[in-house]
Design a protein around this motif. Structure first.
Motif, short mmCIF file in Angstrom:
data_model
loop_
_atom_site.label_atom_id
_atom_site.label_comp_id
_atom_site.label_asym_id
_atom_site.label_seq_id
_atom_site.Cartn_x
_atom_site.Cartn_y
_atom_site.Cartn_z
N VAL A 245 2.04 -30.71 21.92
CA VAL A 245 1.66 -30.42 20.65
C VAL A 245 2.14 -28.65 20.04
CG1 VAL A 245 -0.14 -30.35 19.13
CG2 VAL A 245 -0.45 -31.52 21.48
N GLY A 246 2.31 -27.91 20.51
CA GLY A 246 2.80 -26.63 19.66
C GLY A 246 4.57 -27.35 19.88
N THR A 247 5.06 -27.29 20.90
CA THR A 247 6.34 -27.54 20.88
C THR A 247 6.86 -28.47 19.87
OG1 THR A 247 6.05 -27.02 23.38
CG2 THR A 247 8.02 -27.59 22.67
N ALA A 248 5.60 -30.11 19.83
CA ALA A 248 6.47 -30.56 19.17
C ALA A 248 6.34 -30.24 17.33
CB ALA A 248 5.70 -31.53 19.04
N LEU A 249 5.24 -29.22 17.35
CA LEU A 249 5.18 -28.64 15.65
C LEU A 249 6.32 -27.77 15.55
CD1 LEU A 249 1.73 -28.51 15.70
CD2 LEU A 249 2.87 -30.42 15.01
N GLY A 250 6.37 -26.83 16.73
CA GLY A 250 7.70 -25.99 16.99
C GLY A 250 8.87 -26.34 16.46
N VAL A 251 9.54 -26.76 17.25
CA VAL A 251 11.22 -28.02 16.71
C VAL A 251 11.82 -27.62 15.79
CG1 VAL A 251 12.44 -29.62 17.25
CG2 VAL A 251 11.02 -28.08 19.33
N PRO A 252 10.72 -28.79 14.41
CA PRO A 252 11.04 -29.02 13.04
C PRO A 252 10.64 -27.70 12.58
CG PRO A 252 8.80 -30.38 13.68
CD PRO A 252 9.81 -29.76 14.76
N ALA A 253 9.86 -26.51 12.53
CA ALA A 253 8.87 -25.47 11.52
C ALA A 253 10.41 -24.25 12.43
CB ALA A 253 8.24 -24.57 13.34
N GLY A 254 10.50 -24.94 13.69
CA GLY A 254 12.17 -24.24 13.87
C GLY A 254 13.65 -24.81 13.26
N HIS A 255 13.56 -25.82 12.96
CA HIS A 255 14.72 -26.34 11.90
C HIS A 255 14.45 -26.05 10.50
CE1 HIS A 255 16.99 -29.38 14.16
NE2 HIS A 255 15.44 -28.65 15.20
N LEU A 256 13.24 -25.90 10.23
CA LEU A 256 13.45 -25.36 8.31
C LEU A 256 13.40 -23.96 8.70
CD1 LEU A 256 9.78 -27.28 7.64
CD2 LEU A 256 11.76 -27.75 7.06
N LEU A 257 12.73 -22.94 9.87
CA LEU A 257 12.95 -21.65 9.09
C LEU A 257 15.10 -21.04 9.55
CD1 LEU A 257 10.31 -20.22 11.51
CD2 LEU A 257 10.12 -19.72 9.36
N ALA A 258 14.99 -21.80 9.91
CA ALA A 258 16.99 -22.34 10.40
C ALA A 258 17.53 -22.30 9.60
CB ALA A 258 16.88 -22.91 11.83
N VAL A 259 17.01 -22.91 8.27
CA VAL A 259 18.08 -23.60 7.33
C VAL A 259 18.61 -21.96 6.20
CG1 VAL A 259 17.96 -24.44 4.49
CG2 VAL A 259 16.96 -25.35 6.87
N PRO A 260 17.49 -21.30 5.60
CA PRO A 260 18.15 -19.94 5.64
C PRO A 260 18.57 -19.39 6.32
CG PRO A 260 15.79 -19.85 5.58
CD PRO A 260 16.44 -20.92 5.67
N VAL A 261 18.82 -19.18 7.14
CA VAL A 261 19.02 -18.40 8.37
C VAL A 261 20.79 -18.56 8.66
CG1 VAL A 261 19.25 -16.94 11.02
CG2 VAL A 261 16.98 -16.85 9.52
N LEU A 262 20.07 -20.21 9.01
CA LEU A 262 21.65 -20.52 9.31
C LEU A 262 22.95 -20.72 7.76
CD1 LEU A 262 21.25 -23.98 11.50
CD2 LEU A 262 22.44 -21.74 12.45
N ALA A 263 22.59 -20.72 6.81
CA ALA A 263 23.02 -20.46 5.42
C ALA A 263 23.04 -19.19 5.47
CB ALA A 263 22.03 -21.22 4.16
N GLY A 264 22.93 -17.92 6.15
CA GLY A 264 23.06 -16.87 6.20
C GLY A 264 24.93 -16.95 6.55
N THR A 265 24.25 -17.57 7.77
CA THR A 265 25.65 -16.97 9.21
C THR A 265 26.28 -17.68 8.31
OG1 THR A 265 25.14 -18.84 10.01
CG2 THR A 265 23.83 -16.73 10.68
N GLY A 266 26.58 -19.00 8.08
CA GLY A 266 27.57 -19.68 7.29
C GLY A 266 27.51 -18.66 6.28
N GLU A 267 27.18 -18.37 5.45
CA GLU A 267 27.77 -17.60 4.39
C GLU A 267 28.68 -16.00 5.13
OE1 GLU A 267 29.30 -15.84 0.76
OE2 GLU A 267 28.20 -17.88 1.21
N VAL A 268 27.97 -15.18 5.91
CA VAL A 268 28.53 -14.64 7.23
C VAL A 268 29.92 -14.99 7.17
CG1 VAL A 268 28.64 -13.32 8.89
CG2 VAL A 268 26.53 -12.91 7.01
#
Length: 798
Positions: free
Chosen positions: A308-331
């Protein structure tokens, strides 16, 4: 339902808190692992990945419209070795200015009907593509800062067209500064000017020789001199990788930290959770469960919340990755990347395998116990476990300046890590990594700040930037009889500007800097020569070694220049193309990553024999102490208006968006790692508290207050947190000492001590206490739960 299924379901339902903890920590660890794995993925070859996604052009050629027509250029797309081509696109060099009155900026505009046509697929980062004439899309890499809705005036062209900025796009091979629909190009092209752009992809383009062969093939049937400019993707990649090389080691370091911490925390919590169920395992064996069934039952009890935690963690990881990936795209200067599917699959499989292996190992050890021994666990304290530590802690607490009611709880808390050394070690490891992350981030932020200052040379309070030439795309503006053409003279006389600056009562010190192009004897290509009038030693130029020049005939150069020329401090080099050859002695190495490091900084007195004036002359000012910069700029601009130049507060490039992005990225990643570390402590302390709940009930029955209970639980992690913080700080400093030089080496730089030696006592003591803070934050929720537990409930708990 089978007996095994019943055991799994009842175990999950009965130990709700434990189930919740496993699910929560697994979810957080999966989210952190998705983020860490994505960072490692995007750090592999960022430019190559973006180039492949956008089908970048291996070769961009600018053709003279007066020598070759569109019909003559189109067949070049079928030349030998060409796998794809786009164009011809009409191009023009224009100098628009915002209607607000800002200075004009030269740029190349191309006419394209849509963002993508198989080669050089543009990525819209904001806004939309032009729907017709009157609209323009600016490049995210253009010198003119793109603001949607801005209207650009193209003065000097027939009809003075004005275009509205409707979008921002990015070309991976930087083929133009702006794009319009083809129908708009006629209004932007002066009679007798303009050109065509062709974009080519080749079957083989991995070397300069293959690019040259491709160029020869596509231009073989064209009139001589038709090609007037070209750009290879290898040149763009080299420039892009030099920029991104600074950041790849940083992202890899955080990615590895996130993955390692996730594995440690999940393994610790699952092992502890199964380990605390030893007595229940004895009950299962007493009712007939075999060791194999016991193992499967407890693996199932761990896998249910973990799944259950894994199933919830994958979309949570995607949501957290949005600002981080936007930052890496800027970098990386590339479109925002997404989370690769293989990262999700690897994290899911890896996390479930980790939970399975850890639960199996712990249950297997417990399942091998004799039934009587397993039933005795939890009822009978292990002889001698922690007794010596308790006695020593009680004596130590008696000597501490603590109120008497807190003495015994503190002693019991201090003794707890010795009673459960393996669990304390696992919690300490999680805190250790959190402390390492925080220490590394603090140091990296300070180092990048120093690099940003060195890169921008922004010590000036006020800058009078070099204005662009007044010449428009239609040619030079009309001049008075006998005047030199506008293209041959600077926009304003630097001596007049310097005189105005020097005469202002608020001016403290100032210097001017201009640029010329020269060649260095024995070195191919050209070198940028920055010549200073006045003392620029205070201007923010960070020295790696040696000193700043203080007399004519001396110069300082970046690391790249020393590497390319094979010279060192004390050697001399000869600059050609500045009139008479100029010989200068290198007296210092300066930190400056621009222009591939091929720059020379020297006194303008060395260039008096130059046949032409310096270009891009700017003036840099430090105001008098106590002078208000805003008022000074306002006063100075009134005097500079007749000279058509403008003063602005701050140095050039002050407040680098790249550094801001990277600092924000590191802060977000650090918070993630600290959260994982705190959750690791929470899981360990909560399991420990549940394991000794009867002991807590006895303490409460003997008079322990909720406040004393909280103190005892928090103290139980104090030594662990303090020890982890003490060990984590030097490890974080060591990681900083490895990663920052690796970032510099990747970019061909040497860093001065001011960039590396950024830690001092003011940083180290709070960072050391940071481990204690992380441990306390993780232990606080279980401490509050233990304090609120009723005595009778605790005494009845098995």
């Amino acid at each position: 339902m089978s007996a095994l299924g019943t055991a799994v379901r009842s175990g999950v339902a009965r130990r709700r808190v434990q189930t919740l903890v496993i699910g929560l920590i697994t979810m957080t660890a999966v989210a952190a692992s998705v983020l860490g794995g994505t960072l490692l993925a995007v750090s592999g070859a960022p430019f190559d990945d973006a180039f492949a996604r956008q089908r970048g052009a291996h070769l961009t050629i600018e053709y003279d419209a007066g020598r070759a027509s569109a019909g003559q250029l189109a067949p070049s797309a079928d030349a030998r070795g060409v796998s794809a081509a786009a164009g011809p696109y009409r191009t023009a060099t224009v100098s628009p200015r915002p209607v607000s009155g800002m200075p004009a900026w030269p740029m190349t505009v191309a006419g394209r009907d849509r963002p993508g046509k198989g080669v050089d697929v543009l990525t819209l980062t904001d806004g939309r593509w032009p729907s017709g004439p009157g609209e323009i899309v600016l490049s995210a890499d253009a010198a003119l800062f793109p603001v949607l809705g801005t209207r650009l005036a193209f003065t000097g062209l027939a009809g003075d067209p004005r275009l509205k900025v409707v979008g921002v796009a990015r070309s991976v091979t930087r083929t133009a500064d702006a794009w319009v629909v083809p129908a708009q190009m006629a209004a932007l092209t002066a009679p007798g000017s303009g050109g065509y752009q062709m974009l080519y992809r080749f079957d083989g383009a991995d070397t300069a020789a293959r690019i040259a062969a491709g160029r020869a093939a596509v231009t073989a049937d064209l009139p001589p001199g038709a090609a007037r400019g070209e750009q290879s993707w290898l040149t763009v990649r080299k420039s892009a990788e030099r920029e991104t090389a600074l950041y790849v080691p940083f992202l890899i370091a955080f990615g590895v930290l996130g993955l390692v911490m996730s594995v440690l925390v999940v393994g610790n919590v699952v092992a502890s959770a199964v380990g605390t169920a030893t007595r229940r395992i004895g009950i299962l064996k007493a009712v007939g469960f075999t060791p194999a069934q016991v193992v499967r039952a407890y693996v199932g009890q761990a896998l249910v919340p973990a799944a259950v935690g894994t199933a919830l963690g994958v979309p949570a990881g995607h949501l957290l990755a949005v600002p981080v990936l936007a930052g890496t795209g800027e970098v990386y200067g590339s479109p925002t990347p997404g989370v690769a599917p293989w990262v999700d699959l690897t994290v899911i499989a890896g996390m479930l395998a980790l939970v399975t292996a850890t639960a199996w190992a712990s249950a297997w050890r417990a399942g091998r116990l004799r039934t009587a021994d397993a039933l005795a666990v939890g009822r009978t304290a292990a002889a001698g476990r922690g007794s010596w530590a308790v006695r020593r802690s009680v004596r130590l607490a008696g000597r501490l300046p603590l109120p008497r009611p807190l003495g015994l709880p503190v002693a019991l808390g201090l003794a707890r890590p010795f009673a459960r050394p393996a669990r304390a070690l696992m919690m300490g490891t999680a805190v250790l990594f959190g402390t390492v992350a925080v220490t590394f981030t603090v140091g990296m932020g300070a180092s990048l700040g120093e690099v940003a200052k060195a890169r921008a040379h922004d010590a000036a309070d006020v800058t009078v930037a070099a204005p662009p030439p007044r010449t428009g795309p239609g040619g030079p503006a009309p001049e008075a009889p006998g005047a030199r053409p506008d293209a041959e003279r600077p926009a304003a006389d630097p001596a007049e500007v310097a005189a105005v600056i020097g005469a202002n009562s608020g001016t403290g010190k100032h210097y001017s800097a201009g640029t010329a192009r020269a060649t260095v004897s024995g070195v191919p290509g050209t070198t940028a020569v920055t010549a200073f009038t006045g003392d620029a030693s205070w201007g923010g130029y960070t020295m790696v070694s040696g000193r700043w020049f203080d007399r004519p005939g001396e110069a300082v150069v970046p690391t790249g220049f020393l590497a390319a020329t094979g010279t060192g401090t004390g050697d001399t080099v000869t600059l050609n193309g500045l009139g008479d050859p100029v010989t200068v002695r290198i007296v210092g190495e300066v930190l400056d990553p621009r222009y591939d490091g091929m720059r020379v900084f020297t006194d303008a007195a060395n260039l008096t024999a130059a046949p032409a004036d310096l270009a891009d002359i700017s003036h840099h000012i430090a105001v008098m102490s106590g002078t208000d910069v805003g008022s000074y700029v306002e006063s100075l601009n009134k005097e500079l208006t007749p000279l058509h130049v403008t003063a602005m507060a701050g140095g050039p490039d002050r407040g680098s968006g790249m550094i801001v992005t990277l600092n924000a990225l590191s802060a977000l990643l650090t918070l993630m790692l600290v959260a994982v570390a705190a959750l690791g402590v929470l899981g360990g302390v909560l399991l420990d508290t549940r394991e000794r709940v009867r002991e807590l009930g006895i303490h409460k029955a003997l008079g322990m207050t909720p406040r004393q209970t909280v103190a005892m639980v928090l103290t139980s992690v104090a030594l662990t947190g303090l020890a982890a913080g003490t060990a984590g700080v030097p490890l974080g400093v060591a990681l900083h000492g490895r990663v920052i030089p690796a970032m510099a080496d990747s970019a061909g730089l040497r860093l001065p001590d001011s960039v590396l030696a950024v830690y001092d006592g003011a940083h180290l003591l709070p960072l050391t206490l940071g481990g204690l803070l992380i441990a306390t934050l993780g232990a606080l929720p279980p401490a509050c739960w233990a304090a609120r537990a009723r005595t009778t409930t605790a005494l009845r708990t098995e």
